[in-house]
Design an enzyme around this catalytic site. Structure first.
Site, PDB file in Angstrom:
ATOM      1  CG  HIS A  12      -5.186   0.801  -3.661  1.00  0.00           C
ATOM      2  ND1 HIS A  12      -4.279   0.559  -2.364  1.00  0.00           N
ATOM      3  CD2 HIS A  12      -6.134  -0.268  -3.539  1.00  0.00           C
ATOM      4  CE1 HIS A  12      -4.733  -0.396  -1.837  1.00  0.00           C
ATOM      5  NE2 HIS A  12      -5.878  -0.767  -2.529  1.00  0.00           N
ATOM      6  CE  LYS A  41      -6.656  -0.687   4.463  1.00  0.00           C
ATOM      7  NZ  LYS A  41      -7.803  -0.864   3.773  1.00  0.00           N
ATOM      8  NE  ARG A  61      -3.531  -2.188   2.837  1.00  0.00           N
ATOM      9  CZ  ARG A  61      -3.503  -3.276   3.532  1.00  0.00           C
ATOM     10  NH1 ARG A  61      -2.105  -3.500   4.035  1.00  0.00           N
ATOM     11  NH2 ARG A  61      -4.291  -4.205   3.548  1.00  0.00           N
ATOM     12  CE1 TYR A 102      -7.737  -5.153  -2.392  1.00  0.00           C
ATOM     13  CE2 TYR A 102      -5.641  -4.622  -3.206  1.00  0.00           C
ATOM     14  CZ  TYR A 102      -6.578  -4.461  -2.341  1.00  0.00           C
ATOM     15  OH  TYR A 102      -6.583  -3.464  -1.610  1.00  0.00           O
ATOM     16  CG  HIS A 112      -6.259  -8.928   1.169  1.00  0.00           C
ATOM     17  ND1 HIS A 112      -6.150  -9.096  -0.074  1.00  0.00           N
ATOM     18  CD2 HIS A 112      -6.085  -7.785   1.354  1.00  0.00           C
ATOM     19  CE1 HIS A 112      -6.256  -7.969  -0.808  1.00  0.00           C
ATOM     20  NE2 HIS A 112      -6.031  -7.062  -0.118  1.00  0.00           N
ATOM     21  NE  ARG A 141      -2.814  -3.673  -1.203  1.00  0.00           N
ATOM     22  CZ  ARG A 141      -2.680  -4.662  -0.383  1.00  0.00           C
ATOM     23  NH1 ARG A 141      -1.171  -4.918  -0.322  1.00  0.00           N
ATOM     24  NH2 ARG A 141      -3.414  -5.198   0.572  1.00  0.00           N
TER      25      ARG A 141
END
Length: 306
Positions: free
Chosen positions: A252, A184, A161, A287, A278, A255
């Site tokens: 993004h 995250k 990211r 994705y 994830h 990615r």
């Protein structure tokens, strides 16, 4: 927070502190939570005509929730944004109900508005490579050109990211064969660093006029401070205009491209899930932009039948 009672303000702050400390929420997430819950409680203050303490909040019913959602839509809030706001309110209420001992069914049972999730649009492999090359041409200062190329190479070559790439410090230099990335929710993952990415960062470090210490940002802005994500967004915007790429060719998207191209090359879906950090395999699937037949082939190879 003038429309909110001191008790509500204190409860909100305690919840936010809990989210930050125990759940590892990022500061941007904390800020969004605060804004959404304050907005909700301010509406209820006006809705009921009096400052709402904790007790009135516990008595909010289904009609009140409908009134709030209707007002949000009337204010031009889209379905996706309203769903996010409702999620924040529910999270706060779940915590508050357990703390204060009331039944939060009216809030927790409120359904989020339906919306169509936008699928990511990764770049084709040649377009991703052209983006990296073109980004390097956007600055007349060699060290800035090298910096921008290094950052975009990390996004595409390692699936980072933009926030993860820009959070790297001098302690990561020179880049090792494997990076430990905190993503995250504070979740850590190990990401292999391809040689071209290490070389790009090495070139940038040789040219960078600012000293890179263990505790300082690896990527510096033009005046020596931390590099802002907007700078990379802007340089990619210039590059995509030159290349004739759509507005979806963002940091993004690099990615997304990393994940899609790995899967197209025969990569294992669960391995890609780990590389991206994830929590859910379904998120990883979203994705990628490969055809259904290829995706089913990957599933069959990843989960062979007995």
């Amino acid at each position: 927070m003038s429309l909110i009672s001191p008790a509500c303000r204190d409860a909100l702050q305690l919840w936010l502190d809990t989210q930050r400390a125990l759940a590892g929420r990022a500061e941007n997430t904390i800020t969004a939570y605060r804004t959404d819950v304050v907005e909700f409680m301010s509406f209820m203050t006006l809705h009921f005509g009096a400052t709402q303490g904790l007790a009135p909040l516990a008595r909010i019913g289904v009609p009140d929730m409908r009134a709030w959602m209707a007002q949000m839509r009337a204010d031009g809030i889209g379905a996706r944004s309203l769903a996010r706001k409702l999620s924040a309110v529910k999270s706060f209420y779940r915590w508050l109900a357990e703390r204060e001992g009331f039944e939060p069914t009216a809030v927790l049972s409120t359904r989020a508005p339906k919306f169509q999730r936008k699928l990511p649009r990764p770049l084709a492999e040649d377009a991703a490579r052209a983006m990296i090359d073109t980004v390097e041409l956007q600055s007349s200062k060699p060290w800035i050109a090298a910096r921008d190329m290094a950052v975009v190479t990390l996004l595409y070559g390692c699936g980072l990211r933009i926030s993860e790439a820009l959070s790297l410090t001098g302690r990561a230099a020179p880049l090792p064969a494997t990076l430990r990335i905190r993503g995250k929710g504070g979740k850590e993952r190990l990401v292999p660093v391809i040689p071209v990415a290490r070389a790009a960062v090495d070139t940038y470090l040789r040219l960078c006029p600012w000293p890179v210490e263990p505790e300082t940002p690896l990527f510096r802005g033009a005046r020596g401070g931390p590099l802002n994500a907007r700078s990379i967004q802007a340089v990619m915007a210039k590059a995509r205009m030159q290349l004739g790429l759509p507005a979806t060719a963002t940091p993004h998207a690099m990615r997304h491209s990393f994940a899609t191209h790995l899967l197209e090359a025969g990569g294992d879906l669960r391995a890609i899930q780990e590389l991206l950090g994830h929590a859910s395999l379904s998120t990883t699937q979203a994705y990628t932009a490969v055809d259904t037949a290829h995706l089913m082939d990957v599933y069959n190879r990843s989960h062979p039948k007995a």
